[in-house]
Design a protein around this motif. Structure first.
Motif, short mmCIF file in Angstrom:
data_model
loop_
_atom_site.label_atom_id
_atom_site.label_comp_id
_atom_site.label_asym_id
_atom_site.label_seq_id
_atom_site.Cartn_x
_atom_site.Cartn_y
_atom_site.Cartn_z
N PHE A 6 46.62 51.29 4.74
CA PHE A 6 45.63 52.36 4.57
C PHE A 6 44.41 52.12 5.46
CE2 PHE A 6 47.39 52.30 0.03
CZ PHE A 6 48.40 53.20 0.36
N SER A 7 44.50 51.12 6.35
CA SER A 7 43.33 50.71 7.13
C SER A 7 42.83 51.79 8.08
CB SER A 7 43.65 49.44 7.92
OG SER A 7 44.75 49.66 8.80
N ALA A 8 43.75 52.66 8.58
CA ALA A 8 43.34 53.71 9.54
C ALA A 8 42.95 55.01 8.83
CB ALA A 8 44.48 53.98 10.52
N ASP A 57 40.52 57.32 6.29
CA ASP A 57 39.16 57.37 5.75
C ASP A 57 39.23 57.21 4.23
OD1 ASP A 57 39.22 60.16 4.44
OD2 ASP A 57 39.91 60.57 6.49
N TYR A 58 38.08 56.96 3.61
CA TYR A 58 38.06 56.67 2.18
C TYR A 58 38.62 57.83 1.35
CZ TYR A 58 35.32 52.45 2.99
OH TYR A 58 34.92 51.21 3.39
N ARG A 59 38.31 59.06 1.77
CA ARG A 59 38.76 60.23 1.01
C ARG A 59 40.28 60.34 1.05
NH1 ARG A 59 39.80 65.34 2.81
NH2 ARG A 59 39.76 67.01 1.26
N THR A 60 40.86 60.21 2.25
CA THR A 60 42.32 60.29 2.39
C THR A 60 42.99 59.12 1.70
OG1 THR A 60 42.01 61.38 4.53
CG2 THR A 60 44.20 60.52 4.05
N ASP A 61 42.38 57.94 1.80
CA ASP A 61 42.90 56.75 1.13
C ASP A 61 43.05 57.01 -0.36
OD1 ASP A 61 43.32 54.29 -0.07
OD2 ASP A 61 41.85 53.22 1.14
N ARG A 62 41.99 57.55 -0.99
CA ARG A 62 42.02 57.81 -2.43
C ARG A 62 43.05 58.89 -2.77
NH1 ARG A 62 39.38 57.07 -7.07
NH2 ARG A 62 37.96 55.59 -6.11
N GLN A 63 43.13 59.94 -1.93
CA GLN A 63 44.10 61.02 -2.20
C GLN A 63 45.53 60.49 -2.15
OE1 GLN A 63 42.92 63.84 0.81
NE2 GLN A 63 41.73 65.08 -0.64
N VAL A 64 45.82 59.66 -1.17
CA VAL A 64 47.17 59.11 -1.05
C VAL A 64 47.50 58.26 -2.27
CG1 VAL A 64 48.63 57.50 0.25
CG2 VAL A 64 47.21 59.14 1.48
N ARG A 65 46.55 57.42 -2.71
CA ARG A 65 46.80 56.55 -3.86
C ARG A 65 46.96 57.36 -5.14
NH1 ARG A 65 42.66 53.85 -4.95
NH2 ARG A 65 41.21 54.39 -3.26
N ASN A 66 46.16 58.43 -5.29
CA ASN A 66 46.29 59.29 -6.46
C ASN A 66 47.66 59.96 -6.51
OD1 ASN A 66 43.74 58.66 -7.37
ND2 ASN A 66 42.76 60.45 -6.45
N GLU A 67 48.12 60.46 -5.34
CA GLU A 67 49.43 61.12 -5.27
C GLU A 67 50.55 60.12 -5.52
OE1 GLU A 67 50.25 64.44 -4.86
OE2 GLU A 67 48.11 64.65 -5.31
N LEU A 68 50.38 58.92 -5.02
CA LEU A 68 51.39 57.89 -5.26
C LEU A 68 51.51 57.59 -6.76
CD1 LEU A 68 50.72 55.29 -2.40
CD2 LEU A 68 52.88 56.47 -2.83
N ASN A 72 51.79 60.08 20.84
CA ASN A 72 51.21 61.43 20.89
C ASN A 72 50.60 61.85 19.54
OD1 ASN A 72 53.76 61.56 19.68
ND2 ASN A 72 54.15 63.65 20.38
N VAL A 73 50.41 60.89 18.63
CA VAL A 73 49.70 61.17 17.37
C VAL A 73 48.61 60.12 17.19
CG1 VAL A 73 51.65 62.30 16.25
CG2 VAL A 73 51.39 59.84 16.03
N SER A 74 47.62 60.45 16.37
CA SER A 74 46.50 59.52 16.16
C SER A 74 46.94 58.35 15.28
CB SER A 74 45.34 60.26 15.50
OG SER A 74 45.68 60.61 14.16
N GLY A 75 46.06 57.35 15.20
CA GLY A 75 46.38 56.19 14.37
C GLY A 75 46.55 56.55 12.91
N GLY A 76 45.67 57.42 12.39
CA GLY A 76 45.77 57.83 11.00
C GLY A 76 47.02 58.64 10.72
N GLN A 77 47.36 59.55 11.64
CA GLN A 77 48.59 60.35 11.48
C GLN A 77 49.83 59.46 11.53
OE1 GLN A 77 47.85 62.92 14.76
NE2 GLN A 77 46.58 64.36 13.61
N LYS A 78 49.80 58.51 12.44
CA LYS A 78 50.93 57.59 12.55
C LYS A 78 51.10 56.79 11.26
CE LYS A 78 51.18 55.15 16.37
NZ LYS A 78 51.00 54.07 17.36
#
Length: 591
Positions: A511-513, A515-526, A483-489
């Motif tokens: 990080f394959s699911a 988008d580039y913007r979310t990918d970068r944000q996650v890596r920056n926060e990590l 019941n959630v999208s691939g990116g949310q999952k």
């Protein structure tokens, strides 16, 4: 089957012993009734008033009937309870054993087969215990006691009965030899049905998108036909059992009365009444014997399949995990900062493979470093990180964490150090909170747990989605996160690894699911919140790893490049080819 039944605990064995005693009592009550019938038959033919004696014998018959009913009900209840308890123990033991399996054992049996063995096969064994204990105890006891009672009442009758008994035993034995191999096939075909159905349901969108419904129907029809053919053979074989029994019973009855008629015809007047009485008793006892065979024949419907099922269960229970655990606390402590990983001359080959998946890998990852791993499909990226988590063991060489060989660490200690996000994000049925807190120890307070959950959701860039839900972190997650999208999952799976607060984070193309913007944000926060955590990122996209402290380039199971993005762009042809195919000129120049 016998080795599996050795797993019965002391209470279960005591219960079954009690059942045997109850069944013997039941048989004794049942066999007393014909004796009383013979007494009544003699009294009715004897001159004089014997009504009170007939009533007394009738009351004794009624008591025997009641005793038989009570014994039967008691034994049935105890057997069912014992069978249910034993099957519960089997399912627990199977689950525990499978839980200890590595990927090698899972691949050996297949997921569909393990599911069938833990459900259908256990049910078959439970059904056998439920029916066989009563049938296989009552049948032989009935035959032995009944034969004992009819012995001496007429050699001709005894000869006819013995001939019928041996005929029935031979026919049932032959039937058993014929159907057991087919039942083994039936279990294998049941596995195939489970596998095909599971594949079809999982891949249903692909089936529809490629318009391959007809192909899938043909595949299922072929598997279904194999199971149908095997089932039809066993069904037809068993359908002959009852006609054989009834025919034998009918012929035996005719033979008893024919022999009885001949004996009565040649006897004197005083002897005729006793012969008639013996014939009535003998007839009842022989019917009890043949009914005992009928009861035992019922086991033939269950035993062959249950025997095969027991063998399959035993195979799982006796399979030793290829990843051997080590007792906690036995590994020698090393004065090295937490989070260091080292590969020393590592070689790895998948079970039954002809070539190495990894060869001569030497690599050192320092604590707190972020390391990217990139390469073509099948280059060995996932195999490399799987060795850290001991999903497989090395064929040669050593993998060390904090200076300790991972094989010397207890699995619990090893997994406590790791936060792992797999290629295919996995969510469990429950809530967002239960999924994200999956790796948090129960020693944490509710307040501390929730704080870690919210922090992890923030880092994984999924907090906005959670806050938009009416129930927040208590929002229900369906089975497999459907019941959630691939990116949310994928982001929830990342949050789960972060919430655990491990020493080492491993992201296997996680990080394959995004988008580039979310990918970068996650890596920056990590990078901001987990600076002291060693992080490995397996990726297909150069953009996901270009800022890593070092990048490992894999090709055909070898490390062909190692360094930063800028260094590899000058020294590694494989990395240059990947980067040039994905990045623009401006991105390559660092803009």
């Amino acid at each position: 089957m016998r080795s599996l039944l050795k797993r019965l605990n002391q209470n279960q064995r005591a219960s079954l012993t009690l059942v045997v005693g109850l069944i013997i009592c039941q048989v004794w009550f049942d066999l007393k009734i014909p004796d009383y019938m013979a007494d009544i038959a003699i009294l009715t033919q004897t001159p004089g008033n014997h009504l009170e004696e007939i009533w007394r014998i009738g009351a004794l018959m009624l008591l025997c009937a009641l005793g038989s009913i009570l014994s039967s009900l008691s034994s049935a209840y105890i057997v069912e309870r014992t069978a249910a308890g034993f099957s519960r123990s089997l399912r627990h033991d199977l689950f525990t054993r499978v839980n200890s399996f590595s990927a090698a054992e899972i691949n050996k049996f297949s997921t569909a087969s393990l599911i069938t063995r833990s459900t259908n096969d256990v049910s078959q064994v439970q059904m056998l215990i439920s029916s066989a204990v009563w049938s296989l105890v009552r049948g032989p006891v009935m035959v032995i006691l009944a034969v004992t009672k009819i012995a001496g009442k007429g050699d001709a009758w005894l000869t006819v009965t013995a001939l019928a008994v041996f005929t029935m035993a031979a026919l049932l034995g032959l039937m058993l030899r014929l159907v057991i191999p087919r039942f083994k096939q039936m279990q294998e075909f049941t596995d195939d049905i489970s596998r095909v159905t599971r594949e079809h349901l999982v891949g249903l969108p692909v089936v529809h998108a490629t318009n391959s419904q007809k192909r899938e129907e043909e595949k299922f029809a072929l598997t279904n036909q194999r199971l149908t053919s095997a089932t039809r053979f066993t069904g037809l074989s068993f359908s002959t059992i009852f006609p054989m029994i009834f025919t034998t019973v009918s012929l035996l009855t005719v033979a008893i009365y024919w022999v009885g008629a001949q004996l009565i015809d040649g006897a004197t007047e005083p002897e005729k009444l006793q012969i008639f009485s013996d014939m009535v008793v003998f007839s009842n006892y022989t019917m009890q014997i043949m009914m005992a065979f009928m009861v035992m024949s019922m086991v033939l419907f269950i035993y062959p399949r249950a025997s095969v099922a027991a063998g399959r269960i035993k195979e799982v229970l006796e399979t030793e995990p290829s990843i051997a655990d080590t007792p906690a606390g036995t590994a020698q402590k090393q004065p090295i900062q937490a989070g260091e990983i080292e590969f020393r001359n590592v070689t790895f080959r998948f079970p039954d493979a002809s070539e190495d998946a990894l060869e001569n890998i030497n690599l050192q990852i320092l604590p707190g470093q972020t390391v990217g791993i990139i390469g073509a499909t099948g280059s060995g990226k996932t195999s490399l990180v799987n060795l850290i988590a001991r999903f497989y063991d090395t064929t040669g060489g050593q993998v060390l964490i904090d200076g300790q060989n991972v094989k010397d660490l207890a699995l619990e200690e090893l997994y406590e150090k790791l936060g792992y996000v797999t290629q295919q994000a996995v969510l469990f049925k429950g809530t967002i909170a239960s999924n994200v807190s999956y790796g948090i120890k129960n020693t944490q307070t509710q307040e501390e747990t929730e704080k870690r959950i919210y922090n992890a959701l923030e880092i994984a860039q999924v907090s906005d989605f959670v806050s938009s839900q009416a129930d927040g972190i208590e929002t229900e997650i369906a089975q497999a996160g459907k019941n959630v999208s691939g990116g949310q999952k994928q982001r929830l799976a990342i949050a789960r690894a972060i919430a655990k607060q491990p020493q080492i984070l491993i992201f296997d193309d996680s990080f394959s699911a995004l988008d580039y913007r979310t990918d970068r944000q996650v890596r920056n926060e990590l990078k901001k919140h987990t600076a002291d955590v060693t992080t490995l990122i397996v990726a297909q996209r150069v953009g996901s790893i270009r800022d890593a402290d070092q990048i490992i380039v894999m090709d055909n199971g070898h490390i062909v490049g190692q360094g930063t993005h800028q260094e590899l762009m000058h020294t590694c042809d494989v990395y240059q080819e990947i980067a040039n195919s994905q990045l623009s000129v401006a991105e390559l120049e660092g803009e």
